[in-house]
Design a protein around this motif. Sequence first.
Motif, PDB file in Angstrom:
ATOM      1  N   GLY A 132     -32.912  27.834  23.498  1.00  0.00           N
ATOM      2  CA  GLY A 132     -33.169  26.427  23.609  1.00  0.00           C
ATOM      3  C   GLY A 132     -32.228  26.070  24.924  1.00  0.00           C
ATOM      4  O   GLY A 132     -32.111  24.839  24.987  1.00  0.00           O
TER       5      GLY A 132
ATOM      6  N   VAL B  93     -42.279  29.265  15.161  1.00  0.00           N
ATOM      7  CA  VAL B  93     -42.482  28.088  14.684  1.00  0.00           C
ATOM      8  C   VAL B  93     -42.520  28.338  12.869  1.00  0.00           C
ATOM      9  O   VAL B  93     -41.968  27.520  12.209  1.00  0.00           O
ATOM     10  CB  VAL B  93     -43.631  27.416  14.990  1.00  0.00           C
ATOM     11  CG1 VAL B  93     -43.916  26.116  14.233  1.00  0.00           C
ATOM     12  CG2 VAL B  93     -43.626  27.013  16.316  1.00  0.00           C
TER      13      VAL B  93
ATOM     14  N   ASN C 139     -38.858  29.247  11.676  1.00  0.00           N
ATOM     15  CA  ASN C 139     -37.874  28.065  11.934  1.00  0.00           C
ATOM     16  C   ASN C 139     -38.371  26.677  11.793  1.00  0.00           C
ATOM     17  O   ASN C 139     -37.412  25.811  11.782  1.00  0.00           O
ATOM     18  CB  ASN C 139     -37.115  28.311  13.402  1.00  0.00           C
ATOM     19  CG  ASN C 139     -36.631  29.647  13.766  1.00  0.00           C
ATOM     20  OD1 ASN C 139     -35.619  29.845  13.085  1.00  0.00           O
ATOM     21  ND2 ASN C 139     -37.245  30.554  14.499  1.00  0.00           N
ATOM     22  N   GLY C 140     -39.611  26.645  11.801  1.00  0.00           N
ATOM     23  CA  GLY C 140     -40.072  25.013  11.506  1.00  0.00           C
ATOM     24  C   GLY C 140     -40.089  24.326  12.924  1.00  0.00           C
ATOM     25  O   GLY C 140     -40.263  22.964  12.824  1.00  0.00           O
ATOM     26  N   TYR C 141     -39.756  24.787  14.245  1.00  0.00           N
ATOM     27  CA  TYR C 141     -39.492  24.151  15.231  1.00  0.00           C
ATOM     28  C   TYR C 141     -39.954  24.894  16.470  1.00  0.00           C
ATOM     29  O   TYR C 141     -39.685  26.111  16.352  1.00  0.00           O
ATOM     30  CB  TYR C 141     -38.234  23.135  15.451  1.00  0.00           C
ATOM     31  CG  TYR C 141     -37.214  23.946  15.409  1.00  0.00           C
ATOM     32  CD1 TYR C 141     -36.742  24.466  16.646  1.00  0.00           C
ATOM     33  CD2 TYR C 141     -36.427  24.503  14.578  1.00  0.00           C
ATOM     34  CE1 TYR C 141     -35.505  25.382  16.695  1.00  0.00           C
ATOM     35  CE2 TYR C 141     -35.400  25.329  14.454  1.00  0.00           C
ATOM     36  CZ  TYR C 141     -34.857  25.689  15.571  1.00  0.00           C
ATOM     37  OH  TYR C 141     -33.735  26.837  15.765  1.00  0.00           O
ATOM     38  N   LEU C 142     -39.880  24.294  17.657  1.00  0.00           N
ATOM     39  CA  LEU C 142     -40.002  25.094  18.855  1.00  0.00           C
ATOM     40  C   LEU C 142     -39.363  24.399  19.953  1.00  0.00           C
ATOM     41  O   LEU C 142     -39.276  23.192  20.098  1.00  0.00           O
ATOM     42  CB  LEU C 142     -41.535  25.349  19.321  1.00  0.00           C
ATOM     43  CG  LEU C 142     -41.675  26.210  20.398  1.00  0.00           C
ATOM     44  CD1 LEU C 142     -41.483  27.433  20.383  1.00  0.00           C
ATOM     45  CD2 LEU C 142     -43.247  26.030  20.891  1.00  0.00           C
ATOM     46  N   HIS C 143     -38.327  25.132  20.805  1.00  0.00           N
ATOM     47  CA  HIS C 143     -37.637  24.641  21.682  1.00  0.00           C
ATOM     48  C   HIS C 143     -38.393  24.017  22.650  1.00  0.00           C
ATOM     49  O   HIS C 143     -39.201  24.645  23.232  1.00  0.00           O
ATOM     50  CB  HIS C 143     -36.373  25.543  22.097  1.00  0.00           C
ATOM     51  CG  HIS C 143     -35.529  25.916  21.341  1.00  0.00           C
ATOM     52  ND1 HIS C 143     -34.728  25.124  20.732  1.00  0.00           N
ATOM     53  CD2 HIS C 143     -35.442  27.386  20.347  1.00  0.00           C
ATOM     54  CE1 HIS C 143     -33.686  25.754  19.638  1.00  0.00           C
ATOM     55  NE2 HIS C 143     -34.097  27.111  19.595  1.00  0.00           N
ATOM     56  N   TRP C 144     -38.021  22.944  23.353  1.00  0.00           N
ATOM     57  CA  TRP C 144     -38.828  22.398  24.451  1.00  0.00           C
ATOM     58  C   TRP C 144     -38.757  23.070  25.741  1.00  0.00           C
ATOM     59  O   TRP C 144     -39.726  23.140  26.497  1.00  0.00           O
ATOM     60  CB  TRP C 144     -38.725  20.731  24.803  1.00  0.00           C
ATOM     61  CG  TRP C 144     -37.124  20.660  25.211  1.00  0.00           C
ATOM     62  CD1 TRP C 144     -36.142  20.860  24.588  1.00  0.00           C
ATOM     63  CD2 TRP C 144     -36.767  20.571  26.611  1.00  0.00           C
ATOM     64  NE1 TRP C 144     -34.766  20.203  25.501  1.00  0.00           N
ATOM     65  CE2 TRP C 144     -35.332  20.342  26.737  1.00  0.00           C
ATOM     66  CE3 TRP C 144     -37.582  20.743  27.738  1.00  0.00           C
ATOM     67  CZ2 TRP C 144     -34.772  20.444  27.931  1.00  0.00           C
ATOM     68  CZ3 TRP C 144     -37.047  20.580  28.802  1.00  0.00           C
ATOM     69  CH2 TRP C 144     -35.765  20.383  29.127  1.00  0.00           C
TER      70      TRP C 144
END
Length: 248
Positions: free
Chosen positions: A211, A119, A122-127
């Motif tokens: 992802g 996080v 990359n600023g996000y996390l794969h669901w």
Amino acid sequence: MSRREVVGRYKGSVLGLAWSFFNPVFMLTVYTFVFSEIFKSRWAGGDESKTQFAVLLFVGMIVQGLFAEVLNRAPSLIVYNVNYVKKVVFPIEILPIVAMGAALFHSLISMSVLLIAFVLFNGYLHWTAVFIPLVLLPLIVLIIGFAWMLASLGVFLRDVGQTITIITTVLMFLSPVFYPVSAVPEKFRVWIMANPLTFIIEQSREVLIWGRLPDWTGLSIYMVAAVLVAWAGFAWFQKTKKGFADVL
């Protein structure tokens, strides 16, 4: 018992349970430096950043670490718990499961470090990360099956403990921990794919890093094979445990 084992491992140390956090971070830093800076290792495509290489490496380390921690301890589980063998009412077949519980705690800490790092980088996390327990479940079943076998063999053949340590070390380098499967020459790839860690490591990266959905068919086949190994391991343990007290 798993909780007591985890707490007891760090009893008396200044940092206590914090070591379970610092150990994987330290190893990740060392391996990332060696393979990305000295060996100039790159993943498929060769344009990933050092942080991306680090998380790819870390996924393989977590899976391999779970496998190695339980199997390396398995041959000595009964030998180091002789008092339980002499207590008829104590189900000694749970000792490998206790070891698995402790190993899963450390893997959970490492997985938390991985997700936080992903996080931050990359600023996000794969669901799709929610599927990681289902990806690891077949491996957990397989490891417990092997642990039952090794725990029993370790009572009768003390050399098993030394041998399994060598095997888990070799499997670390014969698994796609530090490299992608695509980097392996075609003539050797079949041996890498035969490694029980390879498929789980690749599927873990699919759901955590790329992802993508896991290979449900492959996981189902793996689970069937893992259940068969676990059944065989448990049957062997039950058949041989009557001789533990005499040997010990």
